[in-house]
Design an enzyme around this catalytic site. Structure first.
Site, mmCIF file in Angstrom:
data_model
loop_
_atom_site.group_PDB
_atom_site.id
_atom_site.type_symbol
_atom_site.label_atom_id
_atom_site.label_comp_id
_atom_site.label_asym_id
_atom_site.label_seq_id
_atom_site.Cartn_x
_atom_site.Cartn_y
_atom_site.Cartn_z
ATOM 1 N N HIS A 93 4.986 -34.668 -56.508
ATOM 2 C CA HIS A 93 4.726 -33.270 -56.437
ATOM 3 C C HIS A 93 4.596 -32.607 -57.923
ATOM 4 O O HIS A 93 5.318 -32.881 -58.923
ATOM 5 C CB HIS A 93 5.697 -32.633 -55.871
ATOM 6 C CG HIS A 93 5.334 -31.013 -55.401
ATOM 7 N ND1 HIS A 93 4.856 -30.897 -54.403
ATOM 8 C CD2 HIS A 93 5.400 -29.894 -56.228
ATOM 9 C CE1 HIS A 93 4.461 -29.472 -54.227
ATOM 10 N NE2 HIS A 93 4.872 -28.968 -55.244
ATOM 11 N N ASP A 172 9.499 -21.345 -46.220
ATOM 12 C CA ASP A 172 8.744 -21.354 -47.475
ATOM 13 C C ASP A 172 7.404 -21.172 -47.265
ATOM 14 O O ASP A 172 6.762 -20.420 -48.013
ATOM 15 C CB ASP A 172 8.880 -23.052 -47.908
ATOM 16 C CG ASP A 172 7.943 -23.159 -49.144
ATOM 17 O OD1 ASP A 172 8.124 -22.559 -50.144
ATOM 18 O OD2 ASP A 172 6.945 -23.887 -49.075
ATOM 19 N N ARG A 179 5.121 -14.350 -51.609
ATOM 20 C CA ARG A 179 5.279 -14.428 -53.241
ATOM 21 C C ARG A 179 4.184 -14.151 -54.001
ATOM 22 O O ARG A 179 3.894 -13.614 -54.854
ATOM 23 C CB ARG A 179 6.011 -15.562 -53.513
ATOM 24 C CG ARG A 179 7.598 -15.590 -53.409
ATOM 25 C CD ARG A 179 8.194 -16.745 -53.635
ATOM 26 N NE ARG A 179 8.097 -17.439 -54.816
ATOM 27 C CZ ARG A 179 7.757 -18.715 -55.074
ATOM 28 N NH1 ARG A 179 7.754 -19.679 -54.145
ATOM 29 N NH2 ARG A 179 7.694 -19.187 -56.198
ATOM 30 N N SER A 194 11.280 -23.754 -53.200
ATOM 31 C CA SER A 194 9.978 -23.909 -52.621
ATOM 32 C C SER A 194 9.738 -25.134 -52.625
ATOM 33 O O SER A 194 9.172 -25.953 -51.561
ATOM 34 C CB SER A 194 8.984 -22.730 -53.363
ATOM 35 O OG SER A 194 7.660 -23.289 -52.648
ATOM 36 N N LYS A 198 10.308 -28.155 -48.962
ATOM 37 C CA LYS A 198 9.230 -28.955 -48.466
ATOM 38 C C LYS A 198 9.610 -30.778 -48.720
ATOM 39 O O LYS A 198 9.177 -31.417 -47.702
ATOM 40 C CB LYS A 198 8.032 -28.578 -49.099
ATOM 41 C CG LYS A 198 7.323 -27.402 -48.703
ATOM 42 C CD LYS A 198 5.997 -27.252 -49.510
ATOM 43 C CE LYS A 198 5.844 -26.730 -50.623
ATOM 44 N NZ LYS A 198 5.997 -25.303 -51.220
HETATM 45 N N1 URA Z 1 4.452 -25.095 -55.644
HETATM 46 C C1 URA Z 1 5.104 -24.939 -54.633
HETATM 47 O O1 URA Z 1 5.265 -25.560 -53.769
HETATM 48 N N2 URA Z 1 5.962 -23.642 -54.735
HETATM 49 C C2 URA Z 1 6.003 -22.910 -55.617
HETATM 50 O O2 URA Z 1 6.872 -21.765 -55.605
HETATM 51 C C3 URA Z 1 5.194 -23.110 -56.985
HETATM 52 C C4 URA Z 1 4.499 -24.073 -56.907
#
Ligand code: URA
Length: 452
Positions: A93, A172, A179, A194, A198
């Protein structure tokens, strides 16, 4: 626990919790869980969640509060069990950048080396691009597979590329959208919860993280990025997932292209062994690390060698095409990228003086790409697959007055003057060649921080 604790068993007054965080008190895990649960059940309105997020943004969350937030968001949905898929499942990620198409290259490389990659990605956000929008520029490519298909495709191809489903960390999904419109994105504990909620829900065993730092990243300074990386690694390890993070530079866009189809095009070039140096360096490092964590190499270095072989032999490109076909994509455009439609308008930003390009503002360039049609201003906007930017020159290059630095592609008639202004402000030309900034600066894992 703050003054006004539970009114009855695990029922709290949301105002009390918001006030406590506003006044810099520490919240209990139960209080945080309460806020997330109530919001998920639609029993807490957006305005109270927004106030809570802003209080957390301003006053921070400590380690226990952060893990409580991550855990509550993770268990707002299903946690997938992929044990029927053989092998150590590894994902990657990125915290978000401009021109960051690395996932498109590394997933097929790693899958072709025998490591399953169950990847759940996001859409473009503000000035940053998203893997899903890029994939959907391949005609017919579906990223909205259900979890049954997700498992089937993963088993068959050792990889799958989909978007966050309703089952994966739904809290999220909703909180992120909030957000985005309440100026509470750039917070270390909120980003960490966040991302990790995931990723932990996906059914992975290990994770590689690319924590971006610089003008085009959410974290603008090295210190902030390091804190975020440490937090992400700590959460991953706490959940028994081996986690390795790299801090990488995002002061200028990655590679040559920004924009959805343009980044697929550059990924295809990379998978055919013709990618730009920065894109390939990051790809091989992160792919090599995934191959190592997936147990198919004894070290990251050996993983990097396998990653090079996967590109050179052409097997990674074959895996990418097979996966694209499985997910409904028309692979003829991957074989013949010239057949893809072109943008109607093209214009250039030219050097206003002679000298060296000493700095780009990647945030401004990302915003210009959005203006050209490559991103969204509202959730409902549609992205234009062919809109985008070509970085004809990169930092450190010498230019003569009048030479092209950036080329823009768009189907919008009326954006040339506004984007040109944005782009003019994003380039600094100076008489001296700037010092080189390393692309990869640090590695962070459970043993600490190592300079690269
Ligand atoms: N990527 C994400 O999945 N969440 C965030 O808060 C920032 C970047």
């Amino acid at each position: 626990m703050s003054k006004d604790s539970a009114d009855s068993k695990n029922y709290f007054n949301p105002v009390t919790i918001i006030r406590a965080k506003r006044d810099k008190e520490r919240l209990t895990s139960d209080q945080i869980k309460f806020m997330i649960d109530q919001y998920s059940k639609d029993e807490l309105p957006d305005y109270q969640m927004s106030a809570f997020l802003m209080a957390a943004f301003l006053n921070g969350l400590n380690a226990e509060e952060s893990s409580a937030l991550t855990e509550s968001m993770l268990y707002s949905g299903d946690v997938l069990d992929l044990s029927e898929v053989p092998g150590i499942k590894v994902d990657k990620h990125s915290t978000g950048g401009v021109g960051d198409k690395i996932s498109l290259l590394l997933a097929p490389i790693v899958a072709s080396c025998g490591v399953p990659v169950p990847m759940i990605s996001g859409r473009g956000l503000g000035h940053t691009g998203g893997t899903l929008d890029k994939l959907e520029s391949i005609p017919g490519f579906r990223t909205d597979l259900d979890l049954k298909r997700y498992r089937e495709v993963l088993k068959k191809h050792n990889m799958v590329l989909i978007g966050q489903t309703a089952e994966i960390a739904p809290a999220d999904k909703r909180i992120y959208a909030l957000r985005d419109v309440t100026a509470t994105v750039e917070s270390i504990p909120l980003i960490a919860a966040s991302i990790m909620s995931k990723k932990l829900a996906e059914g992975i065993n290990a994770l590689v993280l690319d924590v971006k730092v610089g003008s085009g990243a959410f974290m603008k300074t090295r210190l902030e990025a390091q804190k975020l990386a440490e937090k992400l690694v700590a959460i991953g390890e706490q959940f028994d997932k081996r986690t390795i993070a790299y801090m990488t530079n995002m002061d200028q866009p990655l590679g040559r292209y920004i924009g959805n189809w343009l980044e697929v095009l550059e990924s295809v070039q990379g998978l055919k062994g013709q990618g730009p140096e920065d894109v390939m360096e990051l790809t091989h490092l992160q792919a090599g690390t995934m191959i190592y964590l997936g147990g198919k190499a004894d070290s990251v270095e050996q993983g990097i060698e396998l990653s090079h072989e996967a590109v050179e032999s052409g097997k990674a490109f074959e895996v990418f095409k097979a996966l694209a076909a499985e997910q409904g994509g028309d692979t003829s455009v991957l074989d013949n990228t010239d057949a893809y439609p072109q943008a109607e308008h093209q214009f250039d930003l030219k050097a206003f003086e002679e000298g060296y390009i000493s700095r780009f503002d990647a945030y401004q360039i990302g915003m210009a790409a959005l203006e050209l049609g490559a991103g969204r201003k509202t959730k409902e906007d549609k992205v234009d697959p062919v809109a985008g930017i070509e970085m004809v020159r990169k930092t450190g290059d010498q230019v003569q007055k009048g030479e092209t630095i950036i080329r823009c592609y768009t189907n919008r008639k009326d954006v040339e003057s506004v984007t040109t202004k944005q782009l003019e402000n994003s380039v600094v030309i100076s008489s001296k060649k700037p010092a080189e900034t390393p692309l990869i600066s640090h590695r962070i894992d459970k043993d600490g921080v190592t300079e690269f």
